[in-house]
Design a protein around this motif. Structure first.
Motif: not given
Length: 517
Positions: A466-476, A509-512
């Motif tokens: 989603i354009g953030g600078c840190l990877q981790g989990g998924n966007y829900w 690590r859900p992405l927001v």
């Protein structure tokens, strides 16, 4: 006393004779032939005295004789003064007996002293005219076959593709050019040749199977190129023939720019390696392109559509590249069975009845840059498959699933957009140890998982989905937690389990979207 009847008869005869002798020759000649002959025979005595009567000669010179009986005219004296128009060269002469001739006593006083009789001088038989219709026989027209197949290297021309191959002067490395037309053949290519249409347009150079039970092109030699044909009609359900077949041990061939229509297999690669298949169109086949026990083949820029049961099918085949292909309106898109280490990329697929890409009992395959939409079952399916990589997939608007895993472990799914699918975005059944991260889920039901899987990785610098600078989990799309520290990862409602659908664990690590304080 003189007989008055005889006097009247003589008077009538003399009157008719005088009128006849007064006619000019042209008038006599143009009078009906039969009437002229009657006048000539009815007046024998007058004909003798009249030196300038042309009708006698005119009657004798006639050359036609329709019927002897109909044209027989008598003066009453049998055997002496009969004239027949039978085409003979007979002449008239004076009789010397029974004189004077008194017509059997009917001439009471005197009679004819110069009776005429026919004197034959060699008669000719009457001409018989056939009334049967005349049959005019026409000689058979020989149509030579057009020589539309050419060996570019020898300059020789042929009527069929097989004849060009079989010619003793055709050797490895030659090019066979085929002019537009239809060539109904089953061709065996046993020399290393380039066989191509002259125009390069498969629509005007068509090769239907002469025998539907056999391959149309059966390639048994290495380094063969087949280019620019429409190949059709090898469709027997018992012999399972192909439009173009590369058989056991055939390598380094190129199949380019062809239309494969209504065959059991459009192109069949069997125990054959290092071949290139590109820019082909396959319609209405059981298999569009099939590979069995084959490696290091490249399938690119092919269009496979319209009711092929399998668009591209791999059985026990490895290290093949499948890229830039379009697949639509088929039963299955790409199907791998017991196949490994294949690279599938840049595939567009829509309106297929099952999944666009299916892996069954297959491992170590790499699938990326796929657009899968409007398929009935879904985008990507793995069954009994492990250690596969699935990335950069856009799977959306499918009737059931975006991603589907059954009895499959240790796969990695990342950087995928999964949206607007009818049943679930991702569905995992009896599958464990799969790593699923940096994906975008926006479906009515985003996930189902009854196994034990990993839904995030350790935070890693890099742009996320989603354009953030840190990877981790998924966007829900249904995550409603809060990012408390502004790092772009949710800090509440953890682990996120997609409202109970992820039964073991969840996304830590859900992405927001990142917020700035």
């Amino acid at each position: 006393m003189k007989n008055p009847i005889a006097i009247l008869l003589i008077t009538a005869i003399l009157t008719l004779a005088i009128a006849t002798s007064a006619l000019p020759f042209s008038a006599c000649a143009t009078t009906n032939n039969q009437d002229s002959l009657i006048r000539a025979t009815a007046m024998p005595a007058l004909a003798q005295d009249s030196k300038d009567t042309p009708c006698e000669d005119n009657a004798n010179s006639m050359g036609f004789a329709p019927n002897a009986e109909e044209n027989e005219i008598t003066t009453g004296k049998e055997g002496l003064d009969t004239i027949q128009m039978d085409g003979s060269s007979s002449a008239l002469s004076h009789g010397d007996t029974k004189l004077p001739y008194n017509s059997s006593g009917n001439i009471k006083n005197g009679g004819d002293l110069h009776t005429l009789e026919k004197k034959s001088s060699g008669s000719k038989p009457p001409v018989k005219v056939s009334k049967q219709p005349v049959k005019i026989s026409k000689p058979p027209v020989k149509v030579s076959k057009l020589l539309l197949v050419h060996n570019r290297d020898t300059g020789k021309n042929f009527a069929t593709i097989q004849a060009a191959i079989d010619d003793s002067d055709t050797v490895d490395g030659h090019t066979i050019m085929v002019d537009p037309g239809t060539y109904t053949e089953n061709i065996v290519v046993y020399k290393s040749l380039t066989i191509r249409s002259t125009t390069g347009n498969p629509a005007d150079t068509i090769v239907p199977a002469a025998d539907y039970r056999a391959h149309v092109f059966n390639v048994t030699a290495d380094y063969v190129t087949i280019r620019g044909f429409t190949v059709s009609g090898a469709n027997d359900y018992d012999t399972l023939p192909a439009g173009i077949y590369l058989g056991n041990g055939v390598d380094h061939c190129n199949i380019l720019d062809n239309n494969l229509i209504d065959n059991w297999r459009g192109i069949d690669i069997y125990y054959s390696n290092n071949n290139g298949l590109s820019n082909n169109n396959a319609w209405y086949n059981e298999y569009g392109i099939g590979l069995s026990h084959s490696s290091n083949n490249c399938l690119s820029n092919n269009n496979i559509s319209n009711f092929n049961h399998y668009s591209i099918y791999l059985l026990e085949s490895s290290n093949n590249s499948i890229s830039n292909n379009n697949l639509w309106d088929n039963e299955y898109g790409i199907y791998l069975s017991y196949s490994s280490n294949n690279y599938i990329s840049n595939i567009n697929g829509w309106a297929n009845n099952c999944h666009l890409i299916t892996l069954s009992h297959s491992c170590n395959n790499h699938i990326s840059n796929i657009n899968a939409w409007l398929n009935f079952y879904g985008g990507i399916s793995l069954s009994h498959s492990s250690n596969n990589s699935i990335s950069n997939i856009n799977t959306s608007n499918n009737d059931f699933f975006g991603l589907y895993l059954s009895d499959s472990d240790n796969n990695c799914l990342y950087n995928n957009i999964v949206s607007n699918n009818g049943d679930y975005g991702i569905y995992l059944s009896s599958s464990s140890s799969n790593t699923i991260y940096n994906n975008y889920f926006d479906n009515t039901n985003n996930a189902w998982d009854d196994g034990s899987n990993i839904w995030n990785i350790t935070p890693t610098l890099g742009e996320n989905i989603i354009g953030g600078c840190l990877q981790g989990g998924n966007y829900w799309s249904d995550y409603t937690g809060i990012d408390e520290d502004g790092d772009g990862h949710g800090d509440t409602m953890l682990p996120y389990n997609s409202p109970g659908e992820i039964q073991n664990g969840g996304d830590l690590r859900p992405l927001v979207p990142r917020t700035f304080l």
